[in-house]
Every structure is written in C-alpha cells, then in structure tokens.
Motif scaffolding. Structure first.
Motif, short mmCIF file in Angstrom:
data_model
loop_
_atom_site.label_atom_id
_atom_site.label_comp_id
_atom_site.label_asym_id
_atom_site.label_seq_id
_atom_site.Cartn_x
_atom_site.Cartn_y
_atom_site.Cartn_z
N GLY A 9 0.48 -0.95 -0.33
CA GLY A 9 -0.21 0.20 -0.18
C GLY A 9 0.63 1.39 -0.04
N ILE A 10 2.55 1.14 -0.16
CA ILE A 10 3.11 2.29 -0.02
C ILE A 10 2.73 3.64 -1.42
N ARG A 11 3.10 2.70 -2.09
CA ARG A 11 3.04 3.11 -3.47
C ARG A 11 1.53 4.17 -3.55
N ASN A 12 0.39 3.40 -3.17
CA ASN A 12 -0.44 4.21 -2.86
C ASN A 12 -0.29 5.85 -2.05
N ILE A 13 0.39 5.06 -0.81
CA ILE A 13 0.22 6.47 -0.37
C ILE A 13 1.09 7.70 -0.74
N ILE A 14 2.06 7.06 -1.76
CA ILE A 14 3.09 8.01 -2.11
C ILE A 14 2.12 8.96 -3.66
N CYS A 15 1.89 8.27 -4.12
CA CYS A 15 0.36 8.76 -5.22
C CYS A 15 -0.36 9.47 -4.15
N LEU A 16 -0.94 9.43 -3.29
CA LEU A 16 -2.08 10.82 -2.43
C LEU A 16 -1.18 11.30 -2.53
N MET A 17 0.33 11.75 -1.86
CA MET A 17 1.33 12.55 -1.10
C MET A 17 1.40 13.42 -2.13
N GLN A 18 1.52 13.27 -3.52
CA GLN A 18 1.43 13.81 -4.47
C GLN A 18 -0.01 14.57 -5.58
N HIS A 19 -0.91 14.00 -4.71
CA HIS A 19 -2.42 14.54 -5.08
C HIS A 19 -3.22 13.84 -6.11
N GLY A 20 -2.09 12.58 -6.40
CA GLY A 20 -2.83 12.13 -7.17
C GLY A 20 -3.22 10.81 -6.95
N THR A 21 -4.16 10.07 -7.81
CA THR A 21 -5.31 8.82 -7.94
C THR A 21 -4.87 8.24 -8.86
N CYS A 22 -4.90 7.17 -8.32
CA CYS A 22 -4.59 5.64 -8.49
C CYS A 22 -5.73 5.02 -9.23
N ARG A 23 -6.03 4.84 -10.87
CA ARG A 23 -6.26 4.73 -11.78
C ARG A 23 -5.60 3.12 -12.64
N LEU A 24 -6.79 2.53 -13.17
CA LEU A 24 -6.80 1.52 -13.81
C LEU A 24 -6.61 1.43 -14.99
N PHE A 25 -5.36 1.33 -15.32
CA PHE A 25 -5.02 1.61 -16.73
C PHE A 25 -4.07 2.99 -17.31
N PHE A 26 -5.61 3.53 -17.30
CA PHE A 26 -5.51 5.31 -18.27
C PHE A 26 -5.83 6.28 -17.36
N CYS A 27 -5.03 7.44 -17.57
CA CYS A 27 -5.26 8.21 -16.43
C CYS A 27 -5.98 9.25 -17.26
N ARG A 28 -6.92 9.98 -16.24
CA ARG A 28 -8.18 11.42 -17.66
C ARG A 28 -7.62 12.57 -18.20
N SER A 29 -8.01 12.46 -19.17
CA SER A 29 -6.85 14.05 -19.70
C SER A 29 -6.72 14.45 -18.82
N GLY A 30 -5.80 16.03 -18.86
CA GLY A 30 -5.37 16.78 -17.96
C GLY A 30 -4.33 15.98 -17.34
#
Length: 65
Positions: A9-30
């Motif tokens: 789960g640490i990668r999810n936490i790192i992502c959240l700390m970067q104000h990111g969102t974990c998405r399946l396969f693809f990111c949204r536009s922007g």
C-alpha cells in the motif's frame, strides 16, 4: 530498495501525497501518468495543475522573504 522491502500500500500513499489518484490502466485528460500504484495494473495519475505548482513554487503567493 528491493520490492520486498516496500510495505503493502505504500505506493498508493506516495501517489496520494503527490495529490494523485490511482486509476486502472489509463489516466484522464489533464492528468499525467506517474508511478505505478500498489496494484501493478494501477497508475498514479497526477493533475497537471499539481505538476505546475511543484515546478513553480514561487507562484504559491508566498512572500519572498
């Protein structure tokens, strides 16, 4: 650091700390695709506005002391 040393789960936490969102396969536009999340199918998607803020800290409105 080998993968075995990373707590689950640490990668999810790192992502959240970067104000990111974990998405399946693809990111949204922007959004910019970043590191993988804890689930190897998931990518950390960071909004471009967050990226710009990180590279231009002087735009935060802080007084230049």
């Amino acid at each position: 650091l080998s993968v075995g040393d990373v707590p689950p789960g640490i990668r999810n936490i790192i992502c959240l700390m970067q104000h990111g969102t974990c998405r399946l396969f693809f990111c949204r536009s922007g959004e910019k695709k970043s590191e993988i999340c804890s689930d190897p199918w998931n990518r950390c998607c960071i909004p471009h506005s967050e990226e710009e803020r990180k590279y231009r800290p002087e735009m935060d409105g802080g007084s230049g002391t």
